[in-house]
Design an enzyme around this catalytic site. Structure first.
Site, PDB file in Angstrom:
ATOM      1  N   LYS A 267       0.853  -1.212   0.000  1.00  0.00           N
ATOM      2  CA  LYS A 267       0.000   0.000   0.000  1.00  0.00           C
ATOM      3  C   LYS A 267       0.874   1.242   0.000  1.00  0.00           C
ATOM      4  CE  LYS A 267      -3.983   1.878   2.604  1.00  0.00           C
ATOM      5  NZ  LYS A 267      -4.840   1.680   3.784  1.00  0.00           N
TER       6      LYS A 267
ATOM      7  N   SER B  71      -9.615   1.911   3.045  1.00  0.00           N
ATOM      8  CA  SER B  71      -8.749   2.643   2.152  1.00  0.00           C
ATOM      9  C   SER B  71      -7.753   1.769   1.391  1.00  0.00           C
ATOM     10  CB  SER B  71      -7.961   3.704   2.936  1.00  0.00           C
ATOM     11  OG  SER B  71      -7.207   3.110   3.957  1.00  0.00           O
TER      12      SER B  71
ATOM     13  N   SER C  77      -9.885  -0.454   7.235  1.00  0.00           N
ATOM     14  CA  SER C  77      -9.335  -0.264   5.893  1.00  0.00           C
ATOM     15  C   SER C  77      -8.662  -1.447   5.245  1.00  0.00           C
ATOM     16  CB  SER C  77      -8.332   0.893   5.916  1.00  0.00           C
ATOM     17  OG  SER C  77      -9.013   2.092   6.187  1.00  0.00           O
TER      18      SER C  77
END
Lengths: 104, 449, 475
Positions: free
Chosen positions: B49, B124, B148
């Site tokens: 990420k 996210s 997330s």
């Protein structure tokens, strides 16, 4: 608890956020909506707690061990990512009220 | 050709074409793939990420403010990946600074859900979840502050783990809300996600909140079985308004657990209703402070001005709407006159959430709930209603508030869209959580654990 | 005077640790800019603080030396504001649960003993430096100093005169030097003090509105600044005005206090507990051990010197200016010298030598035992007092012992009556006017005549004997 336009202007200044008028208006109503939801919390009579960190569940040492005395060495020089790097300084515009051309 | 090279070629080909998901913000070059293939993850390509600092690839956190920023140091979890022989194949898309539940808040466009490209992958960690779901990689790193990792895992039909707070180092993870953030793992299977967790977990002296607790063998935990385990079903996670199709999938999953030897028990967590209000004070409050360093002085994209005050404002004007909203909310909650009422109260509510879990875990080994109230929603569906978006985090924020481990495992589909079930376990008991998830996965596949 | 000043002080002390408070970079002064930085003190995204145990130990020691209660658990807080030399956009400090509280510092002011209560002591990190004249029209930021450990000492508003403030700060600084926690150098900003001052009618219990004076870098500067600000406040109030709570800058060049009132909006620091750090815990055992390890503090040492060595208060005060000076003095006495003589020598000739050479008492190359031997030689008349000062200089230069130098340089004091008589005769012969004046009653002229004999002897005559001779000869 109602958030006013004046509040939002003040908060934006504290947070160094430059917001257009329509953004300010939108945020005022959004914050009121969100905080209205949060208000249900504030109307509760919650017990005082001395446990500020319930997510911490194991003893954590207060100070660092010798193994991290060595700073984490930078893999790239400061000048490679600093927006304005001159003579080994980070350079920024002057404080408000100081004329740009005048040296101090 | 190595696995990593194959993966890179496939990703490049797919993402450049009409089927592209916008899962990646940066990709390794073939030259980057020359790594010593030694270790538990020797040669395995892993997606990371883009809020984790990496050497050699930019770290943008999905923000225009960090466009092109190359971190001059590396996150501990990324170092551990590399030490285990893994290959960082690329940096995945995310809601800007981790703030969001759909990846629509990225400054570089949303990521699409591989199951239905008109829908969001969740957020996210949407890019990581999509990458795994699309088969680009078998594993990915994400971060989880209020769900997330778990919610996108649920939306994309993959496995997503949020470990106990302090289990994994946050050094190098760009902070959103420091007391809630944890690096999490996503995988095609429970075993993949568990193995990746085992590689990155463990004490890091550079993170003062990381615990010096021994790391069990998470991979083998996944195959442990659930004979004799007590699975709690908390009433508050099954409101009347819950989509009946989702409820049915959860009930079926529970039945399969019973079939595998577990026992169910109804429990109650009354503080659940405090969780969202508490989270949406504490997380933005911490975020408003954590994001103050984005000021254009030392790194990032500066928008200059005649004086420092205008430089700050112009630089920070580049934040997206959701980030600005949370900074405003957080600043307000901490501001003079409101601190006790908002922050103070939210802390007390948080403490109650944790106490409730502690009490319930004296009766049960794990809890099982839906991960999200809906399957993946359509792009644009919630962007005008931030409050509705926040309320959809109701099932996941509790684990972050308390610091307990939680994970999402696929339990079926609704109208062709994946749905995840969430397993929650007591602090440090990822093993129990993984055993349950493993059993569910095996039972869905049709074979007994 | 009907007005009474009420003054409280905030002192920031840079701790002389090897590393910064929250990362391992070295703490240095004056090096190339931005050399001692890392992701943590640069405030880069993703970096995290870790607490330096050496800093905690020095802070605990400081708190104990100021007689505070050290708390076994204190909490780190974030103080949020924007400034280019504050990399994270917040400072890690301690707000509502500081390391220590409730101490006291006794001092000797010009009008007698005074006492200042310490409200609190907490730890915090220093910011970097903003330089405004390096790049024209811009601010240049150096983060070498960012993250240096500081201890902030906050007093109750117990001080009443600027002179007392100066005396208190002198005692505080001396105490900090004794316990070796800081360089305490105001020019290098390792010691900074801000004063909060208000005035009220004498006898009133309520406090007036206070102003804060910042940017002072000397104790004399604080005294002057306070004198000026107190006078200003009294002036305003006597004319029926009110005092505005504000921060004022001391301009040392112009000797004036200037308002900082520009576009400075009042700060809302939005303090909250630092989530990246666990509470700062110090065990009762550690605190006890630190307390036992405290050295003898200045006032206690001064009292002991007065008592044990029968020294006047003035001498004891001067000798305890630094622990090293007091150690030196005790070393000289320990090697056998008379206490008052030793005191005079250490305060006088030794200090002069040190100043001349740019040394300090740690590095002066004359050991206390050697000085004691020189003193003994003066006492027994082997060398005159003035010659001995020269000998001391030679000892410092060459490092030899006193007796060797005296013999080598021919500095033995002459007490031989024959040679003295010759010199005396010569002087009497060449100064008939002065001799006459002496005999007519101007006894002060004797000094001149003694001086003439000393000159003839090139300083080697024993002046006491010369004096006796002359008196005898001229009577």
């Amino acid at each position: 608890m109602s958030v006013t336009h004046t509040d939002v202007v003040k908060i934006a200044a504290l947070a160094r956020l430059e917001l257009a008028e329509e953004e300010l208006e939108r945020l005022t109503s959004e914050l009121n909506g969100i905080l209205g939801h949060v208000d249900q919390l504030t109307s509760l009579d919650l017990a005082e707690t001395s446990d500020l960190t319930p997510q911490i569940r194991s003893p954590l040492p207060a100070t660092r061990p010798a193994s991290v005395e060595e700073p984490d060495a930078l893999t790239r020089p400061l000048g490679s990512f600093a927006p304005d790097w001159r003579e080994n300084f980070f350079v920024v515009p002057p404080p408000p009220g100081v004329h740009r051309e005048e040296p101090e | 050709m190595s696995d990593a090279r194959t993966a890179l070629d496939r990703i490049t080909q797919m993402e450049d074409g009409p089927e592209g998901l916008n899962a990646f913000l940066a990709l390794a070059t073939p030259g980057d793939l020359d790594v010593r293939a030694v270790g538990r993850l020797a040669g395995v390509p892993v997606a990371v990420k883009d809020n984790l600092s990496t050497a050699g690839l930019p770290t943008t956190c999905g923000s225009r403010l960090l466009e092109g920023y190359q971190a001059p140091y590396e996150a501990t979890v990324v170092r551990r990946l590399r030490d285990a022989g893994a290959v960082v194949i690329g940096k995945t898309n995310l809601d800007e600074f981790g703030m969001g539940s759909s990846t629509e808040n990225s400054g570089f466009g949303p990521t699409l859900n591989p199951h239905d490209r008109s829908r969001v992958p969740g957020g996210s960690s949407g890019g990581s979840a999509a990458a795994v779901a699309a088969g680009y990689t078998t594993m990915a790193l994400g971060s989880d502050t209020g769900g997330s990792v778990r919610q996108p895992a649920s939306f994309c039909g993959v496995v997503g783990i949020k470990p106990t707070y302090g289990r994994v180092s946050r050094y190098g993870l760009v902070a959103f809300a420091s007391s809630l953030d944890q690096v999490g793992t996503l995988g095609r299977t429970v075993s993949d996600a568990a193995t990746l967790l085992g590689v990155i977990a463990g004490h890091d002296p550079r993170d003062a909140t990381s615990a010096d607790t021994p790391v069990p063998d998470f991979t083998s935990d996944a195959g442990r079985g659930v004979e004799g385990m007590v699975v709690g079903v908390p009433a508050e996670y099954f409101p009347d308004a819950l989509d009946p199709a989702i409820k049915e999938l959860i009930d079926k999953a529970l039945a399969r657990l019973v079939g595998a030897g577990a026992r169910l028990q109804d429990v109650s967590l009354p503080s659940t209703s405090f969780a969202i209000p508490s989270y949406y004070v504490l997380a933005p409050a911490e975020a408003s402070s954590n994001l103050a360093r984005f000021d254009g002085v030392r790194f990032g994209v500066r928008q200059s001005g005649p004086d420092i005050a205008s430089m700050y404002e112009r630089t920070r004007a580049v934040f997206g709407d959701e980030v600005k909203r949370r900074i405003m909310l957080g600043t307000y909650a901490l501001s003079s006159g409101y601190y006790d009422e908002y922050y103070g109260t939210a802390q007390r509510a948080r403490s109650l959430v944790a106490q409730d879990f502690a009490g319930v875990f004296e009766q049960v080994d794990v809890l099982f709930t839906p991960t999200a109230p809906t399957p993946a929603f359509a792009l644009g569906e919630h962007t005008n209603d931030p409050l509705a978006m926040y309320l959809s985090d109701a099932f996941t924020v509790t684990a972050n508030l308390a610091g307990i481990p939680a994970m999402s495992v696929p339990v079926g589909e609704v109208d062709g869209l994946p749905v995840g079930g969430q397993v929650l376990a007591p602090w440090w008991h990822e093993s129990a959580m993984l055993a349950v998830a493993g059993a569910l996965e095996a039972s869905l596949a049709g074979s007994a654990p | 005077m009907t007005w009474e000043p009420v003054i409280g002080i905030e002192i920031h002390v840079q701790l002389r640790t090897s590393a910064k408070l929250f990362c391992g970079n070295a703490t240095v002064f004056g090096d190339e800019p931005n050399k001692h930085v890392c992701p943590v003190c640069l405030g880069l995204p993703g970096a995290l603080p870790t607490t330096n145990p050496e800093a905690v130990a020095l802070a605990v020691r400081t708190a104990l030396a100021l007689d505070c209660t050290v708390h076994e658990s204190s909490v780190w807080s974030r103080k949020n504001y924007f400034y280019p030399d504050l990399p994270k956009g917040y400072q890690i400090t301690q707000f509502d649960r500081p390391l220590a509280t409730a101490g006291v510092v006794d001092f000797d002011g010009p009008e007698g003993e005074g006492s200042v209560r310490i409200r609190r002591i907490h730890m915090e990190e220093d910011a970097g430096k903003s330089v405004h004249d390096r790049v024209p029209g811009s601010t240049a930021v150096d983060l070498n100093r960012a993250g240096t450990p500081l201890v902030e000492v906050v007093t109750e508003p117990d001080l009443r005169t600027p002179a007392d403030v100066r005396a208190f700060l002198g005692t505080l600084k001396r105490t900090l030097e004794y316990i070796d926690v800081s360089d305490c150098n105001m020019e290098e900003a390792s010691l900074r003090a801000d004063a909060n001052v208000s005035v009220r009618r004498r006898g009133s219990e309520t406090l007036g509105t206070k102003t804060e004076i910042k940017n002072v870098n000397s104790f004399s500067g604080i005294e002057r600044a306070l004198d000026i600000e107190i006078a200003r406040q009294i002036d305003v109030l006597e004319q029926g005005g009110t005092i505005e709570q504000e921060s004022l800058l001391w301009d040392d060049h112009r000797g004036e206090v200037r308002s900082m009132r520009s576009k400075e909006e009042s700060h809302d620091y939005r303090y909250f507990p630092e989530p990246d750090l666990p509470p700062l815990s110090v065990s009762a055992a550690e605190i006890e051990a630190a307390r036992r390890a405290l050295p003898e503090l200045p006032r206690a040492r001064k009292a002991r010197l007065e008592a044990d060595y029968s020294l006047p208060a003035y001498d004891a005060e001067v000798l305890t200016q630094s622990a090293a000076t007091a150690d030196y003095f005790e070393g000289v006495v320990g090697a056998g010298a008379n206490t008052k003589t030793a005191s005079n020598w250490v305060m006088g000739a030794l200090q002069a030598l040190i100043n001349e050479r740019g040394d300090d008492v740690h590095t002066v190359p004359v050991r206390p035992e050697s000085l004691a031997r020189l003193i003994a030689l003066v006492q027994d008349g082997t060398v005159s007092d003035s010659a001995a000062k020269k000998v001391l200089g030679f000892m410092a230069d060459g490092g030899g012992e006193a007796m060797e130098i005296i013999e080598a340089k021919g500095l033995l004091q002459v007490r031989d009556d024959g040679r003295l008589a010759d010199w005396v005769e010569a002087v009497v012969a060449e100064s008939p006017d002065e001799v006459a004046r002496y005999r007519s009653g101007e006894t002060r002229v004797l000094g001149f005549l003694v001086g003439q004999v000393m000159r003839r002897s090139q300083g080697q005559a024993d002046p006491r004997r010369v004096n006796e001779f002359l008196v005898e000869r001229l009577s």
